[in-house]
Design a protein around this motif. Structure first.
Motif, PDB file in Angstrom:
ATOM      1  N   PHE A  13      34.565  33.132  33.369  1.00 44.99           N
ATOM      2  CA  PHE A  13      34.224  33.839  34.599  1.00 44.99           C
ATOM      3  C   PHE A  13      35.261  33.569  35.683  1.00 44.99           C
ATOM      4  CE2 PHE A  13      32.164  33.915  38.784  1.00 44.99           C
ATOM      5  CZ  PHE A  13      31.868  35.263  38.846  1.00 44.99           C
ATOM      6  N   ALA A  14      35.644  32.314  35.861  1.00 45.39           N
ATOM      7  CA  ALA A  14      36.633  31.959  36.893  1.00 45.39           C
ATOM      8  C   ALA A  14      37.964  32.655  36.632  1.00 45.39           C
ATOM      9  CB  ALA A  14      36.813  30.440  36.950  1.00 45.39           C
ATOM     10  N   ARG A  17      37.507  36.521  37.256  1.00 42.07           N
ATOM     11  CA  ARG A  17      37.342  36.786  38.689  1.00 42.07           C
ATOM     12  C   ARG A  17      38.675  36.634  39.427  1.00 42.07           C
ATOM     13  NH1 ARG A  17      33.563  33.621  43.018  1.00 42.07           N
ATOM     14  NH2 ARG A  17      33.788  35.156  44.667  1.00 42.07           N
ATOM     15  N   ARG A  20      40.824  39.571  38.587  1.00 42.67           N
ATOM     16  CA  ARG A  20      40.361  40.780  39.285  1.00 42.67           C
ATOM     17  C   ARG A  20      40.933  40.840  40.698  1.00 42.67           C
ATOM     18  NH1 ARG A  20      35.158  42.244  42.305  1.00 42.67           N
ATOM     19  NH2 ARG A  20      35.169  44.513  42.161  1.00 42.67           N
ATOM     20  N   ALA A  21      41.051  39.695  41.342  1.00 45.02           N
ATOM     21  CA  ALA A  21      41.584  39.644  42.706  1.00 45.02           C
ATOM     22  C   ALA A  21      43.046  40.086  42.764  1.00 45.02           C
ATOM     23  CB  ALA A  21      41.435  38.231  43.275  1.00 45.02           C
ATOM     24  N   THR A  47      44.278  41.925  34.071  1.00 41.71           N
ATOM     25  CA  THR A  47      43.720  42.746  35.135  1.00 41.71           C
ATOM     26  C   THR A  47      44.123  44.188  34.922  1.00 41.71           C
ATOM     27  OG1 THR A  47      43.448  42.911  37.526  1.00 41.71           O
ATOM     28  CG2 THR A  47      45.673  42.449  36.734  1.00 41.71           C
ATOM     29  N   VAL A  82      34.808  41.294  34.554  1.00 39.07           N
ATOM     30  CA  VAL A  82      34.244  41.228  35.903  1.00 39.07           C
ATOM     31  C   VAL A  82      34.694  42.453  36.679  1.00 39.07           C
ATOM     32  CG1 VAL A  82      34.182  39.933  38.076  1.00 39.07           C
ATOM     33  CG2 VAL A  82      34.164  38.704  35.897  1.00 39.07           C
ATOM     34  N   ASP A 113      29.869  40.464  37.939  1.00 38.85           N
ATOM     35  CA  ASP A 113      30.521  40.853  39.183  1.00 38.85           C
ATOM     36  C   ASP A 113      30.927  39.567  39.894  1.00 38.85           C
ATOM     37  OD1 ASP A 113      28.148  39.831  40.326  1.00 38.85           O
ATOM     38  OD2 ASP A 113      27.297  41.828  40.594  1.00 38.85           O
ATOM     39  N   ASP A 114      31.378  39.654  41.129  1.00 37.12           N
ATOM     40  CA  ASP A 114      31.854  38.462  41.814  1.00 37.12           C
ATOM     41  C   ASP A 114      30.795  37.380  41.965  1.00 37.12           C
ATOM     42  OD1 ASP A 114      34.510  39.143  42.076  1.00 37.12           O
ATOM     43  OD2 ASP A 114      34.224  40.144  44.007  1.00 37.12           O
TER      44      ASP A 114
END
Length: 145
Positions: A13-14, A17, A20-21, A47, A82, A113-114
């Motif tokens: 997840f980390a 996420r 995604r940024a 990404t 994510v 999601d976030d």
């Protein structure tokens, strides 16, 4: 359903996420991050990267799988995707086929999601009766031969 180590899920997840940024999504405004966990415990992230010449963009899952293969790995133990919005952001059809190349029916695919993981699936739930190496007359996983 295969039991997934909560620490692995958090690491996935980390990574997804954070990826995604860094998405390049100026056309859709819909950033997506993905990460794959290999059987060796390594995590590779990707990404989405859009392009003005649709559909020349790249999905986050494709980027993560490419990074995995470039690192010499060919087995996906778990996937994390994510994205944003109210609906679940699951892998698109093409990415489901990409994942199939390196996963098993029991491979876990987590989507979120976030705020965190929203749902988990086995790969077979997302792509039942998947086309793979056996359909081409190849036994087992040809990418290790």
């Amino acid at each position: 359903m295969v039991k997934q180590d909560p620490e692995d899920i958090e690491r996935l997840f980390a990574a997804a996420r954070a990826s995604r940024a860094r998405a390049y999504a100026p056309y859709s405004g819909f950033p997506v991050g993905a990460a794959v966990l290999t059987e060796n415990g390594q995590i590779h992230a990707g990404t989405n990267v859009e392009n003005a010449a649709y559909p020349a963009g790249l999905c986050a899952e494709a980027g993560a799988i490419g990074a995995m293969v470039a690192a010499g790995e060919t087995r996906i133990a778990a996937v994390m995707v994510v994205g944003g919005g109210h609906e679940l952001v699951t892998p698109c059809g093409v990415c489901r086929q990409r994942i199939r190349e390196f996963a098993t029916p029991d491979t876990m695919v987590h989507v979120g999601d976030d705020a965190g993981v929203r749902r988990s699936f086995t790969f077979a739930e997302l792509l039942p009766f998947a086309f793979g190496p056996a359909n081409l007359g190849l036994s087992g996983d040809h990418h290790d031969e």
